[in-house]
Design a protein around this motif. Structure first.
Motif, PDB file in Angstrom:
ATOM      1  N   ASN A 372       1.165  19.677  27.834  1.00  0.00           N
ATOM      2  CA  ASN A 372       2.816  20.911  26.955  1.00  0.00           C
ATOM      3  C   ASN A 372       2.954  19.985  26.198  1.00  0.00           C
ATOM      4  O   ASN A 372       2.311  19.183  25.008  1.00  0.00           O
ATOM      5  N   SER A 373       3.206  21.349  24.989  1.00  0.00           N
ATOM      6  CA  SER A 373       3.690  20.291  23.260  1.00  0.00           C
ATOM      7  C   SER A 373       5.013  20.214  23.676  1.00  0.00           C
ATOM      8  O   SER A 373       5.358  20.272  21.963  1.00  0.00           O
ATOM      9  N   ALA A 374       5.790  20.200  24.260  1.00  0.00           N
ATOM     10  CA  ALA A 374       7.243  19.800  24.578  1.00  0.00           C
ATOM     11  C   ALA A 374       7.685  18.700  23.743  1.00  0.00           C
ATOM     12  O   ALA A 374       7.350  17.798  23.542  1.00  0.00           O
ATOM     13  N   PHE A 375       8.594  18.875  22.612  1.00  0.00           N
ATOM     14  CA  PHE A 375       9.034  17.623  22.255  1.00  0.00           C
ATOM     15  C   PHE A 375       9.285  15.819  23.425  1.00  0.00           C
ATOM     16  O   PHE A 375      10.060  16.516  24.379  1.00  0.00           O
ATOM     17  N   ILE A 376       8.985  14.739  23.198  1.00  0.00           N
ATOM     18  CA  ILE A 376       8.717  13.468  23.966  1.00  0.00           C
ATOM     19  C   ILE A 376       8.848  14.560  25.350  1.00  0.00           C
ATOM     20  O   ILE A 376       7.686  13.166  25.298  1.00  0.00           O
ATOM     21  N   THR A 377       9.083  14.675  25.239  1.00  0.00           N
ATOM     22  CA  THR A 377       8.668  15.234  27.073  1.00  0.00           C
ATOM     23  C   THR A 377       6.859  16.249  27.690  1.00  0.00           C
ATOM     24  O   THR A 377       6.826  15.388  28.642  1.00  0.00           O
ATOM     25  N   GLY A 378       6.754  16.186  26.322  1.00  0.00           N
ATOM     26  CA  GLY A 378       5.447  17.004  26.547  1.00  0.00           C
ATOM     27  C   GLY A 378       3.782  16.187  26.845  1.00  0.00           C
ATOM     28  O   GLY A 378       2.970  16.594  27.586  1.00  0.00           O
ATOM     29  N   GLY A 379       4.196  15.450  26.566  1.00  0.00           N
ATOM     30  CA  GLY A 379       2.715  14.085  26.665  1.00  0.00           C
ATOM     31  C   GLY A 379       2.070  14.513  25.731  1.00  0.00           C
ATOM     32  O   GLY A 379       1.095  13.486  26.100  1.00  0.00           O
ATOM     33  N   ALA A 380       1.514  15.060  24.422  1.00  0.00           N
ATOM     34  CA  ALA A 380       0.757  14.789  23.797  1.00  0.00           C
ATOM     35  C   ALA A 380       1.101  14.861  22.527  1.00  0.00           C
ATOM     36  O   ALA A 380       0.211  13.611  21.835  1.00  0.00           O
ATOM     37  N   PHE A 381       2.146  14.930  22.288  1.00  0.00           N
ATOM     38  CA  PHE A 381       2.897  14.609  20.816  1.00  0.00           C
ATOM     39  C   PHE A 381       3.329  13.794  20.875  1.00  0.00           C
ATOM     40  O   PHE A 381       4.443  13.795  21.384  1.00  0.00           O
ATOM     41  N   SER A 382       3.369  12.818  19.982  1.00  0.00           N
ATOM     42  CA  SER A 382       3.974  11.966  19.346  1.00  0.00           C
ATOM     43  C   SER A 382       5.551  11.704  18.747  1.00  0.00           C
ATOM     44  O   SER A 382       5.712  12.975  18.438  1.00  0.00           O
ATOM     45  N   LEU A 383       6.654  10.700  18.575  1.00  0.00           N
ATOM     46  CA  LEU A 383       7.137  11.171  18.479  1.00  0.00           C
ATOM     47  C   LEU A 383       7.750  11.942  17.093  1.00  0.00           C
ATOM     48  O   LEU A 383       9.053  11.866  16.208  1.00  0.00           O
ATOM     49  N   ASP A 384       6.889  11.745  15.748  1.00  0.00           N
ATOM     50  CA  ASP A 384       6.918  12.914  14.530  1.00  0.00           C
ATOM     51  C   ASP A 384       6.344  14.143  15.107  1.00  0.00           C
ATOM     52  O   ASP A 384       6.598  14.892  13.711  1.00  0.00           O
ATOM     53  N   GLY A 385       6.363  14.569  15.835  1.00  0.00           N
ATOM     54  CA  GLY A 385       6.063  15.971  16.533  1.00  0.00           C
ATOM     55  C   GLY A 385       4.939  16.708  16.118  1.00  0.00           C
ATOM     56  O   GLY A 385       4.868  17.727  16.037  1.00  0.00           O
ATOM     57  N   ILE A 386       4.186  15.623  15.006  1.00  0.00           N
ATOM     58  CA  ILE A 386       2.893  16.306  15.035  1.00  0.00           C
ATOM     59  C   ILE A 386       1.522  15.899  15.002  1.00  0.00           C
ATOM     60  O   ILE A 386       0.968  16.220  15.864  1.00  0.00           O
ATOM     61  N   HIS A 387       1.675  14.044  15.635  1.00  0.00           N
ATOM     62  CA  HIS A 387       0.519  13.445  15.767  1.00  0.00           C
ATOM     63  C   HIS A 387       0.972  13.694  16.949  1.00  0.00           C
ATOM     64  O   HIS A 387       1.193  13.567  17.713  1.00  0.00           O
ATOM     65  N   LEU A 388      -0.913  12.713  17.594  1.00  0.00           N
ATOM     66  CA  LEU A 388      -0.464  12.189  19.179  1.00  0.00           C
ATOM     67  C   LEU A 388      -0.774  11.273  19.119  1.00  0.00           C
ATOM     68  O   LEU A 388      -0.634  10.506  19.240  1.00  0.00           O
ATOM     69  N   THR A 389       0.082  11.637  20.285  1.00  0.00           N
ATOM     70  CA  THR A 389       0.006  10.237  21.549  1.00  0.00           C
ATOM     71  C   THR A 389      -1.491   9.499  21.791  1.00  0.00           C
ATOM     72  O   THR A 389      -1.887  10.537  21.864  1.00  0.00           O
ATOM     73  N   PRO A 390      -1.468   8.322  22.571  1.00  0.00           N
ATOM     74  CA  PRO A 390      -2.025   8.123  23.389  1.00  0.00           C
ATOM     75  C   PRO A 390      -3.056   8.872  23.834  1.00  0.00           C
ATOM     76  O   PRO A 390      -4.075   9.397  24.069  1.00  0.00           O
ATOM     77  N   ARG A 391      -2.399   9.430  24.587  1.00  0.00           N
ATOM     78  CA  ARG A 391      -2.892   9.755  26.191  1.00  0.00           C
ATOM     79  C   ARG A 391      -3.628  11.708  24.943  1.00  0.00           C
ATOM     80  O   ARG A 391      -4.358  11.974  25.798  1.00  0.00           O
ATOM     81  N   GLY A 392      -2.570  12.370  24.171  1.00  0.00           N
ATOM     82  CA  GLY A 392      -2.954  13.088  23.601  1.00  0.00           C
ATOM     83  C   GLY A 392      -4.364  13.633  22.738  1.00  0.00           C
ATOM     84  O   GLY A 392      -5.055  14.316  22.342  1.00  0.00           O
ATOM     85  N   ASN A 393      -4.419  11.338  22.144  1.00  0.00           N
ATOM     86  CA  ASN A 393      -5.888  11.549  21.558  1.00  0.00           C
ATOM     87  C   ASN A 393      -6.605  11.674  22.931  1.00  0.00           C
ATOM     88  O   ASN A 393      -8.107  11.742  22.314  1.00  0.00           O
ATOM     89  N   ALA A 394      -6.451  10.920  24.182  1.00  0.00           N
ATOM     90  CA  ALA A 394      -7.690  10.823  25.059  1.00  0.00           C
ATOM     91  C   ALA A 394      -8.283  12.720  25.303  1.00  0.00           C
ATOM     92  O   ALA A 394      -9.125  12.649  25.268  1.00  0.00           O
ATOM     93  N   VAL A 395      -6.823  13.643  25.018  1.00  0.00           N
ATOM     94  CA  VAL A 395      -7.735  15.172  25.717  1.00  0.00           C
ATOM     95  C   VAL A 395      -8.415  15.314  24.809  1.00  0.00           C
ATOM     96  O   VAL A 395      -9.459  16.123  25.115  1.00  0.00           O
ATOM     97  N   ILE A 396      -7.970  15.266  22.838  1.00  0.00           N
ATOM     98  CA  ILE A 396      -9.074  15.677  22.223  1.00  0.00           C
ATOM     99  C   ILE A 396     -10.475  14.885  22.583  1.00  0.00           C
ATOM    100  O   ILE A 396     -10.678  15.917  21.600  1.00  0.00           O
ATOM    101  N   GLY A 397     -10.136  13.929  22.328  1.00  0.00           N
ATOM    102  CA  GLY A 397     -11.923  13.451  22.657  1.00  0.00           C
ATOM    103  C   GLY A 397     -12.328  13.740  23.103  1.00  0.00           C
ATOM    104  O   GLY A 397     -13.315  14.128  23.478  1.00  0.00           O
ATOM    105  N   ASN A 398     -11.597  14.470  24.203  1.00  0.00           N
ATOM    106  CA  ASN A 398     -12.114  15.311  25.324  1.00  0.00           C
ATOM    107  C   ASN A 398     -13.008  16.998  25.026  1.00  0.00           C
ATOM    108  O   ASN A 398     -14.194  16.659  25.330  1.00  0.00           O
ATOM    109  N   VAL A 399     -11.854  16.897  23.818  1.00  0.00           N
ATOM    110  CA  VAL A 399     -12.326  18.469  23.658  1.00  0.00           C
ATOM    111  C   VAL A 399     -13.825  17.647  22.578  1.00  0.00           C
ATOM    112  O   VAL A 399     -14.626  18.878  22.903  1.00  0.00           O
TER     113      VAL A 399
END
Length: 427
Positions: A372-399
């Motif tokens: 989800n998009s929760a800050f820090i705990t959501g898994g998708a977004f990195s510590l700047d609150g905008i850009h993706l984590t590695p897992r978020g990149n994998a999710v978007i890559g699949n899209v």
């Protein structure tokens, strides 16, 4: 996108949400379908480059979604994919944020300042050689046609030769790559720059791009990328309000914090874009860095606490007020309409990241993992609150992969998101 300095915030402000949604399916077989993936290039901004945690660094570059897609394309005829990686000795690139502690739900963030990739105080170490990941942090559709901007943006400057500085635009830079397939995810900053500045325009990086101008310039980009009959995939522009940057520091949380100190606190007061001062509502979005500014509740010379009295309101630049939210959503919808219309006319695949990231905002379960998009705990977004984590990149890559497979009848395998982390927690 600009480097963002973030704050710590109480756990009560972080929302946890997860609901099951269908997973992206992988077509059987190993066919390229009607596409040719032998030379893939990726055009875009910070999201394409792998920018994360407020900076561009080697780990983020390696897990940028185009790199993950290219690795999967290899099984359907894809060739090598080159990125302008920082060296191991300068792996921390421009510097970035790390989570050094999480105590009682309150995070402590620190800037990495070692092993940076600067050749002087302001310029990153030059990269020479073949480049197929052409993502440039900060790049916009309008500024893609400005040679002056390409020269002063440190991320594009490091890729340009001295002879190209001041004479080569990003539009020109992406040409002549002899590509057979492309992805184009550009335009986010044409809206996001304005939004992350609280709806205040200071310079060319935070103006809302005129709708007709966006449509014209985006078509120029697509026409250039398809000039040789190449196929590709374009990404829609996400809803700016779908990211933690606008959904973590809430009006309710601030008011509760104020009432814990002074039970008489009745409202949070904001100055809007129309210079009106009024009580804030849940429809007004406060920027994530607000807490680190150290302003909230501080008394002015008249003894009035900041944000808690109508004569000392939270300044407009800290808040995307409800009217500004409506405005930026309107612009994003217009941009996306132009993108989809052009893609349809060209027969291009569309990765609808707008719709998908709104699902992530509500919470999705992908390959057994809740995101989800929760800050820090959501898994998708990195510590700047905008850009993706590695897992978020994998999710978007699949899209993107799902859109490519659906449009061209290809069978690019999807990415195993379980192999990629969310926010890195301290040991």
């Amino acid at each position: 996108m600009k480097k963002i300095i973030l704050n710590s915030f109480v756990a009560a402000t972080i929302l946890f949400a997860a609901s099951c949604k269908p997973e992206i399916e992988t077509p059987a077989g190993t066919s390229a379908g009607s596409a040719n993936f032998s030379k893939y290039i990726a055009v875009g901004n910070s999201l394409t480059s792998g920018f994360a945690d407020g900076g561009l660094y080697l780990e983020g570059q390696k897990v940028a979604y185009p790199n993950l897609i290219a690795a999967k394309m290899a099984s359907v005829g894809g060739g090598s994919f080159t990125s302008p990686f920082f060296t191991d000795a300068q792996a921390n690139g421009s510097g970035y944020l790390t989570l050094s502690a999480l105590v009682n739900g309150t995070p402590t963030l620190n800037n990495v300042t070692t092993n940076l990739a600067y050749r002087d105080a302001t310029h990153l170490t030059k990269y020479t050689g073949e480049v197929q990941n052409l993502g440039i942090p900060g790049m916009r559709v309008d500024l893609a046609f400005s040679a002056a901007y390409a020269a002063v943006n440190p991320y594009s400057e490091r890729l340009l030769t001295d002879a190209q500085l001041g004479s080569t635009t990003y539009f020109q830079f992406i040409q002549g790559r002899n590509h057979t397939f492309f992805s184009l995810w550009l335009g986010n900053n044409d809206a996001l720059g304005w939004a992350t500045n609280g709806g205040v325009t200071v310079d060319a990086t935070n103006v809302l791009t005129d709708k007709s101008t966006f449509a014209l310039l985006y078509s120029n980009l697509v026409n250039s990328l398809t000039a040789g009959g190449q196929k590709g995939v374009v990404g829609t522009i996400p809803d700016v309000t779908a990211v933690p940057y606008f959904n973590t520091v809430t009006v309710a949380a601030l008011l509760n914090a104020a009432k814990a100190i002074n039970p008489a606190a009745a409202a949070i007061y904001i100055q809007t874009g129309t210079n009106t001062v009024r009580p804030a509502t849940a429809d007004d979005l406060i920027r994530l860095p607000f807490q680190s500014a150290g302003l909230f509740g501080v008394a002015n010379a008249a003894g009035l606490p900041y944000g808690l009295h109508p004569l000392n309101p939270i300044a407009n630049n800290w808040v995307l007020d409800k009217d500004e939210v409506i405005k930026v959503k309107d612009y994003v919808n217009s941009y996306n309409s132009s993108i989809k219309s052009l893609a349809s006319s060209k027969g291009l695949a569309v990765a609808d990241t707008y719709s998908y990231l709104n699902l992530v905002k509500a919470g999705v379960t992908i390959q057994g993992i809740g995101i989800n998009s929760a800050f820090i705990t959501g898994g998708a977004f990195s510590l700047d609150g905008i850009h993706l984590t590695p897992r978020g990149n994998a999710v978007i890559g699949n899209v993107f992969i799902d859109a490519i497979n659906s449009t061209y009848g290809s069978a690019i395998p999807t990415i195993d998101i379980t192999q990629y982390r969310g926010v890195k927690f301290p040991n």
